[in-house]
Design a protein around this motif. Structure first.
Motif, short mmCIF file in Angstrom:
data_model
loop_
_atom_site.label_atom_id
_atom_site.label_comp_id
_atom_site.label_asym_id
_atom_site.label_seq_id
_atom_site.Cartn_x
_atom_site.Cartn_y
_atom_site.Cartn_z
N SER A 245 16.17 4.83 -44.51
CA SER A 245 14.86 4.26 -44.81
C SER A 245 13.91 4.32 -43.62
O SER A 245 12.72 4.06 -43.76
CB SER A 245 15.03 2.80 -45.24
N GLY A 246 14.43 4.64 -42.43
CA GLY A 246 13.63 4.60 -41.21
C GLY A 246 13.80 3.33 -40.43
O GLY A 246 13.30 3.21 -39.31
N ARG A 247 14.51 2.36 -40.99
CA ARG A 247 14.70 1.08 -40.33
C ARG A 247 15.69 1.21 -39.18
O ARG A 247 16.74 1.84 -39.31
CB ARG A 247 15.20 0.03 -41.32
N LEU A 248 15.37 0.58 -38.04
CA LEU A 248 16.30 0.51 -36.92
C LEU A 248 17.33 -0.58 -37.19
O LEU A 248 16.99 -1.67 -37.66
CB LEU A 248 15.57 0.21 -35.62
N THR A 249 18.59 -0.29 -36.86
CA THR A 249 19.65 -1.28 -37.02
C THR A 249 19.56 -2.26 -35.85
O THR A 249 19.70 -1.89 -34.69
CB THR A 249 21.03 -0.60 -37.04
#
Length: 576
Positions: A245-249
C-alpha cells in the motif's frame, strides 16, 4: 490494487520535510520491457532471446528507459536516481547487431562463442564498452533536464568494475549481500573510497536463511554492518521495503532510527575523512578481467585481492585497495605495497613498482608467476619441476596450502620459509622455498611463490594468517601503524582536519554465526587492545569518540603507544 500516486505522496512529504527523494529503476534487467518488446532482448549463444536482460543495441534505452527517467524528473522534480540491474546483470549479446558492430570496431570476423575461442577477451571488452556507453547516455539526458539530479549505476566502478571512471555518473554506490554484508563492505568501501568521488553503500534491513522467509535484522546487526562504510569516510543508507500500500511499517522505523542515531554520533569523526596511507593492495583490472565471469561479475577473480585484505587487516594493519592508475599515482605515499597473484601487469606499472622498491619501498608479491615475471628482482630462479603444494611452517606448527607452489632456486634471495611435504617443519622440508626475501636497491621484495591469498580467502586458517604476518614482518614495517589485539578488530587509518582519526570496528559476535544462523544478536566488548603509531613529534592529546573509553598513551623515540580499554562496535581514536 494501487489507486493513488504513491510517488506524488512521497514527493510532497519529502519536500515538506526538506529531504531529498531518489528513485530505484532497473535498467539492463527489465523483464517486463522484453515481454512487451521481445526484440529488445539480448541473444544468448544458442540464438534464443534472454527473458530478462536487454540488449545494449536495442531501442530499449532511447524508447523506454530515458523517456521514463525524464518523465519522473519532470512530474516529481526528483533529486536522484539509483539505477539497479546494471553491470552485474550485463552479459554478452550474440545478436546480429552486436556481431556486426564488433567486426566494424575491431576488424575481427570470427565471433567467439566461449572462453576457449580466439578473441574471447576482445569480445568481452567490446561488451563492457557498450555498457559504459549505456551509462553515459542516460545521465547526460537527465542532466540536460535537471543538472543537479544525482544519477548512479549500482556497483559501477566498484570491485567488480575496477577500471578508471569514464561514465558521467554523479556518485558511486552499491548494495551489500543480505547476509554477511559486513564482509562485502570491507572490500567495497576500501576500493570505492579510493576513487575520489562522492559515495555511499547500502545495507539490506532484512535477510533470509535457507528460503525461510525474509525477516528484519536487529539494530546491532545493522550497526556492525554499516561501520566499515563509516570508517572509510562514506555515507550509508538502508534498504527497507514499504508495504504494498506504500505504508511504512512502524516498528521497522524504530530499528532504523536506532541505527541512524548510531551513525549520526559517528558522523563528525568519520564522514569525509581521508586515508592515512599504510598498506596498498593492488586490484589490477588487467588481471581481474582475465579471470572474472563476464562481464562484470566476480567468479573467483576477486579472491586473491580480498584474501590479502583479510589477512593484512586481521594482522593489525590498515589497508587501502587501489586500481592500476591509482597505484601508479599514489604508490610513493605507501610504506608497503602488496600485489596479490596479479599476473601480467602492464609494463608501466611493473616498472613503477620496481622503481618504488629500488628507492626504498617494501613490496610483497604472491603467485606461481613471481619467479617467471620478477625472478631477477625477487632474487630467485625457476627450478625445473611441477608446481607442488603441501604445508608451510607457521608458529609452532604448519598449515596446509592448496594449489601449486613454484619451485625456485635461491640466487640473491634468502629463504623465509620452506615448503613442506608433510606437517613436521623440522623433518618434512622440500627442496625449495615457499617464501623468500630479497634486498632490491634500497628496498625489499618479499615473495610467496603460490596462491597464498586465494588460499586465505577460502579458509581464514589462523596459522596461515600467522605465516603471512611473519612474511610481512620480514619487510621494513617501521612506518606502519599496527593494532595489537584480537584479530577481529578491523582498523582504518584516516585523517581529518589535520588529525589522525584511527577507526576501529569490532567484528566479534556473541554466540556464533553458522549456515543456519546469519543474524547478529549481540556484540560483546572486544576488551583491551594496543595500537602503535609512528609519529615524529609527541602529540598534544589522544582520546576516543564518540564513545569515551579509557586511554593511556606514551610517546618515545618517534613511536606513540596507545592502550585502549575496550571497544563495543565502532569507535575512533583521535590523535591531535
Amino acid at each position: 490494487g494501487i489507486v493513488n500516486d504513491a510517488l506524488k505522496v512521497w514527493r510532497e512529504v519529502t519536500r515538506d520535510m526538506g529531504i531529498p527523494l531518489s528513485i530505484h529503476f532497473s535498467g539492463v534487467w527489465d523483464t517486463r520491457a522484453i515481454e512487451l518488446n521481445p526484440d529488445w532482448a539480448r541473444i544468448r549463444t544458442d540464438g534464443t532471446p534472454d527473458p530478462n536482460y536487454t540488449s545494449r543495441l536495442s531501442p530499449y534505452l532511447e524508447e523506454l528507459m530515458i523517456p521514463q527517467l525524464l518523465e519522473v524528473v519532470r512530474e516529481y522534480d526528483l533529486d536522484g536516481m539509483w539505477i539497479d540491474g546494471e553491470n552485474w546483470a550485463s552479459q554478452p549479446d550474440w545478436s546480429d547487431a552486436a556481431k556486426a558492430l564488433f567486426t566494424e570496431r575491431t576488424g575481427i570476423t570470427d565471433i567467439p562463442m566461449s572462453a576457449e575461442d580466439p578473441h574471447w577477451h576482445e569480445w568481452l571488452a567490446f561488451h563492457r564498452g557498450l555498457f559504459v556507453e549505456h551509462v553515459t547516455r542516460y545521465p547526460e539526458a537527465v542532466h540536460a533536464l535537471k543538472p543537479e539530479c544525482m544519477v548512479t549505476s549500482n556497483w559501477m566502478y566498484s570491485v567488480r568494475q575496477p577500471e578508471d571512471v569514464a561514465a558521467p555518473i554523479d556518485y558511486l554506490s552499491g548494495d551489500f549481500d543480505p547476509s554477511f554484508g559486513a564482509e562485502r563492505a570491507m572490500a567495497e568501501a576500501r576500493f570505492i573510497s579510493s576513487r575520489g568521488m562522492p559515495w555511499d553503500l547500502m545495507a539490506w534491513s532484512f535477510l533470509q536463511t535457507h528460503g525461510n522467509g525474509w525477516t528484519m535484522k536487529t539494530p546491532v546487526h545493522l550497526c556492525q554492518e554499516v561501520s566499515t562504510v563509516l570508517a572509510q569516510g562514506g555515507a550509508v543508507f538502508i534498504y527497507n521495503q514499504p508495504q504494498r500500500s506504500g505504508r511504512l511499517t512502524e516498528w521497522h522505523q524504530d530499528i532504523l532510527a536506532e541505527v541512524a542515531r548510531f551513525c549520526r554520533a559517528r558522523q563528525p569523526f568519520s564522514h569525509k575523512t581521508e586515508t592515512l596511507p599504510q598498506v596498498a593492495i593492488l586490484h589490477s583490472e588487467t588481471s581481474y578481467y582475465r579471470h572474472n565471469d563476464p562481464l562484470f561479475n566476480f567468479a573467483t577473480a576477486n579472491q586473491p585481492m580480498e584474501g590479502a585484505m583479510f589477512a593484512l587487516l586481521e594482522s593489525g594493519f590498515s589497508v587501502d585497495i587501489l586500481n592500476e592508475t591509482a597505484l601508479l599515482e599514489r604508490m610513493g605515499h605507501y610504506p608497503l605495497v602488496v600485489v596479490p597473484e596479479a599476473e601480467f601487469l602492464p609494463d608501466n606499472l611493473k616498472d613503477a613498482l620496481l622503481d618504488y622498491a629500488r628507492r626504498g619501498g617494501q613490496v610483497l608479491l604472491s603467485g606461481t608467476h613471481v619467479a617467471w615475471q620478477y625472478g631477477e628482482q625477487a632474487g630467485v630462479a625457476i627450478q625445473e619441476g611441477d608446481w607442488q603444494g603441501g604445508w608451510i611452517p607457521a608458529g609452532n606448527g604448519a598449515v596446509t596450502v592448496y594449489g601449486g607452489y613454484q619451485p625456485t632456486v635461491l640466487e640473491t634471495a634468502v629463504e623465509l620459509a620452506p615448503m613442506l611435504y608433510q606437517q613436521e617443519p623440522t623433518l618434512n622440508r622440500r627442496e625449495f622455498s615457499a617464501a623468500t626475501l630479497n634486498h632490491y636497491g634500497e628496498g625489499r621484495i618479499a615473495a610467496i611463490h603460490g596462491p597464498i591469498f586465494r588460499n586465505y580467502y577460502g579458509c581464514r586458517y589462523p596459522l596461515m594468517r600467522r605465516f603471512i604476518a611473519d612474511v610481512v614482518a620480514a619487510l621494513d614495517t617501521s612506518r606502519l601503524i599496527q593494532l595489537h589485539g584480537p584479530w577481529h578488530i578491523e582498523m582504518a587509518a584516516r585523517t581529518k582536519d589535520g588529525r589522525h582519526h584511527l577507526q576501529f570496528i569490532n567484528r566479534g559476535v556473541s554466540g556464533y554465526l553458522s549456515p543456519h544462523r546469519h543474524m547478529v544478536e549481540h556484540v560483546p566488548d572486544a576488551g583491551p587492545f594496543m595500537v602503535t603509531v609512528p609519529l615524529a613529534e609527541r602529540p598534544k592529546r589522544c582520546y576516543t569518540a564518540p564513545d569515551a573509553v579509557g586511554v593511556e598513551w606514551t610517546w618515545k623515540d618517534g613511536l606513540l603507544t596507545v592502550h585502549i580499554s575496550g571497544l563495543h562496535i565502532h569507535n575512533v581514536l583521535i590523535i591531535e
